[in-house]
Design a protein around this motif. Sequence first.
Motif, PDB file in Angstrom:
ATOM      1  N   PHE A  65       0.844  -1.198   0.000  1.00  0.00           N
ATOM      2  CA  PHE A  65       0.000   0.000   0.000  1.00  0.00           C
ATOM      3  C   PHE A  65       0.881   1.251   0.000  1.00  0.00           C
ATOM      4  N   LEU A  66       0.700   2.062  -1.021  1.00  0.00           N
ATOM      5  CA  LEU A  66       1.536   3.263  -1.169  1.00  0.00           C
ATOM      6  C   LEU A  66       1.402   4.205   0.019  1.00  0.00           C
ATOM      7  N   ALA A  67       0.177   4.370   0.513  1.00  0.00           N
ATOM      8  CA  ALA A  67      -0.055   5.287   1.639  1.00  0.00           C
ATOM      9  C   ALA A  67       0.748   4.879   2.863  1.00  0.00           C
ATOM     10  N   PHE A  68       0.752   3.569   3.165  1.00  0.00           N
ATOM     11  CA  PHE A  68       1.496   3.098   4.339  1.00  0.00           C
ATOM     12  C   PHE A  68       3.006   3.157   4.105  1.00  0.00           C
ATOM     13  N   GLU A  69       3.403   2.957   2.864  1.00  0.00           N
ATOM     14  CA  GLU A  69       4.834   3.082   2.545  1.00  0.00           C
ATOM     15  C   GLU A  69       5.308   4.511   2.771  1.00  0.00           C
ATOM     16  N   LEU A  70       4.484   5.480   2.341  1.00  0.00           N
ATOM     17  CA  LEU A  70       4.811   6.894   2.565  1.00  0.00           C
ATOM     18  C   LEU A  70       4.815   7.233   4.053  1.00  0.00           C
ATOM     19  N   LEU A  71       3.854   6.663   4.791  1.00  0.00           N
ATOM     20  CA  LEU A  71       3.803   6.879   6.240  1.00  0.00           C
ATOM     21  C   LEU A  71       5.045   6.305   6.923  1.00  0.00           C
ATOM     22  N   ASN A  72       5.458   5.120   6.468  1.00  0.00           N
ATOM     23  CA  ASN A  72       6.646   4.485   7.047  1.00  0.00           C
ATOM     24  C   ASN A  72       7.898   5.319   6.799  1.00  0.00           C
ATOM     25  N   TRP A  73       8.048   5.790   5.552  1.00  0.00           N
ATOM     26  CA  TRP A  73       9.194   6.611   5.216  1.00  0.00           C
ATOM     27  C   TRP A  73       9.180   7.931   5.997  1.00  0.00           C
ATOM     28  N   THR A  74       8.003   8.541   6.091  1.00  0.00           N
ATOM     29  CA  THR A  74       7.876   9.798   6.842  1.00  0.00           C
ATOM     30  C   THR A  74       8.218   9.595   8.305  1.00  0.00           C
ATOM     31  N   TYR A  75       7.688   8.508   8.873  1.00  0.00           N
ATOM     32  CA  TYR A  75       7.956   8.203  10.276  1.00  0.00           C
ATOM     33  C   TYR A  75       9.449   7.999  10.523  1.00  0.00           C
ATOM     34  N   GLU A  76      10.106   7.222   9.646  1.00  0.00           N
ATOM     35  CA  GLU A  76      11.536   6.950   9.820  1.00  0.00           C
ATOM     36  C   GLU A  76      12.359   8.224   9.705  1.00  0.00           C
ATOM     37  N   ILE A  77      12.030   9.055   8.715  1.00  0.00           N
ATOM     38  CA  ILE A  77      12.772  10.310   8.536  1.00  0.00           C
ATOM     39  C   ILE A  77      12.611  11.217   9.753  1.00  0.00           C
ATOM     40  N   ILE A  78      11.352  11.385  10.199  1.00  0.00           N
ATOM     41  CA  ILE A  78      11.087  12.259  11.354  1.00  0.00           C
ATOM     42  C   ILE A  78      11.751  11.723  12.608  1.00  0.00           C
ATOM     43  N   SER A  79      11.667  10.406  12.833  1.00  0.00           N
ATOM     44  CA  SER A  79      12.228   9.825  14.055  1.00  0.00           C
ATOM     45  C   SER A  79      13.741   9.957  14.081  1.00  0.00           C
ATOM     46  N   TYR A  80      14.398   9.694  12.937  1.00  0.00           N
ATOM     47  CA  TYR A  80      15.862   9.808  12.908  1.00  0.00           C
ATOM     48  C   TYR A  80      16.309  11.263  13.055  1.00  0.00           C
ATOM     49  N   ILE A  81      15.591  12.172  12.393  1.00  0.00           N
ATOM     50  CA  ILE A  81      15.922  13.596  12.531  1.00  0.00           C
ATOM     51  C   ILE A  81      15.776  14.024  13.996  1.00  0.00           C
ATOM     52  N   ALA A  82      14.678  13.590  14.632  1.00  0.00           N
ATOM     53  CA  ALA A  82      14.427  13.958  16.027  1.00  0.00           C
ATOM     54  C   ALA A  82      15.513  13.404  16.948  1.00  0.00           C
ATOM     55  N   ILE A  83      15.889  12.137  16.726  1.00  0.00           N
ATOM     56  CA  ILE A  83      16.907  11.525  17.590  1.00  0.00           C
ATOM     57  C   ILE A  83      18.255  12.214  17.401  1.00  0.00           C
ATOM     58  N   PHE A  84      18.626  12.483  16.138  1.00  0.00           N
ATOM     59  CA  PHE A  84      19.879  13.208  15.890  1.00  0.00           C
ATOM     60  C   PHE A  84      19.838  14.596  16.525  1.00  0.00           C
ATOM     61  N   TYR A  85      18.655  15.220  16.491  1.00  0.00           N
ATOM     62  CA  TYR A  85      18.492  16.546  17.111  1.00  0.00           C
ATOM     63  C   TYR A  85      18.739  16.460  18.620  1.00  0.00           C
ATOM     64  N   PHE A  86      18.137  15.472  19.274  1.00  0.00           N
ATOM     65  CA  PHE A  86      18.318  15.334  20.714  1.00  0.00           C
ATOM     66  C   PHE A  86      19.775  15.026  21.063  1.00  0.00           C
ATOM     67  N   ILE A  87      20.422  14.179  20.251  1.00  0.00           N
ATOM     68  CA  ILE A  87      21.836  13.869  20.483  1.00  0.00           C
ATOM     69  C   ILE A  87      22.678  15.136  20.345  1.00  0.00           C
ATOM     70  N   TYR A  88      22.370  15.938  19.339  1.00  0.00           N
ATOM     71  CA  TYR A  88      23.081  17.201  19.129  1.00  0.00           C
ATOM     72  C   TYR A  88      22.878  18.143  20.317  1.00  0.00           C
ATOM     73  N   ILE A  89      21.637  18.237  20.799  1.00  0.00           N
ATOM     74  CA  ILE A  89      21.333  19.105  21.945  1.00  0.00           C
ATOM     75  C   ILE A  89      22.084  18.644  23.190  1.00  0.00           C
ATOM     76  N   PHE A  90      22.041  17.329  23.463  1.00  0.00           N
ATOM     77  CA  PHE A  90      22.735  16.810  24.645  1.00  0.00           C
ATOM     78  C   PHE A  90      24.248  17.006  24.524  1.00  0.00           C
ATOM     79  N   PHE A  91      24.769  16.876  23.309  1.00  0.00           N
ATOM     80  CA  PHE A  91      26.201  17.091  23.094  1.00  0.00           C
ATOM     81  C   PHE A  91      26.574  18.549  23.371  1.00  0.00           C
ATOM     82  N   LYS A  92      25.733  19.474  22.881  1.00  0.00           N
ATOM     83  CA  LYS A  92      25.968  20.900  23.126  1.00  0.00           C
ATOM     84  C   LYS A  92      25.908  21.220  24.619  1.00  0.00           C
ATOM     85  N   LEU A  93      24.921  20.640  25.302  1.00  0.00           N
ATOM     86  CA  LEU A  93      24.784  20.887  26.740  1.00  0.00           C
ATOM     87  C   LEU A  93      25.934  20.259  27.515  1.00  0.00           C
TER      88      LEU A  93
END
Length: 204
Positions: A65-93
């Motif tokens: 299903f294309l819709a779920f494939e797009l949701l999966n890709w969106t979820y993975e991109i957002i989750s990895y960006i968020a985790i990298f963001y938190f790692i960056y913030i903790f590193f700065k702190l």
Amino acid sequence: MDELDQFKKQWKENENFMKLNQSEIKAILHKSSTSIVKWIFIICCLELLLGISLSFILPSEKEEFLAFELLNWTYEIISYIAIFYFIYIFFKLLKKIKNTNNTKSLMEAILAVRKNADHYIKFNLWCINYVIIISLLHNIVAEFYESHSWSMVLFILILGSILSFTFGYVFIKLAKGYYHLIYGKLLKKLNHNYEELTRLEEES
């Protein structure tokens, strides 16, 4: 037991044990806070590496299903960006805590770590809820696509909701237990350091 608690215990047990002045106590709290933030940073990195490793190790099926494939890709991109963001913030702190000699800046950094750690935990719990809901919806759509039977879809919806709620509840409880055990313990120590620094600032 951290270094400051060890000194306090020895003070109580031996009145002749050397006393520490405010500067020495602040130095201990500084060292302890740096160590705690370093551990938070390391654990976040390990969690990210684990997630990446699992994505390569676990077998993946082609999404029909294309819709779920797009949701999966969106979820993975957002989750990895968020985790990298938190790692960056903790590193700065971590760098800020490590390099500051100013008590006020140290206290502000401790508050920022506590706030971002809380956001990081809530984000991960949100991800768990999202995966459970999407999995349930996927099963419903797949069943309807194969059978075109509304009665079967209703059955899957009811059964899936019960199973998703049950397993989801257990899994979220386990996740909360993990975060409480790992991050809760570290944040409790960090909060203790903040309270000690606040008390020292009020006394000076």
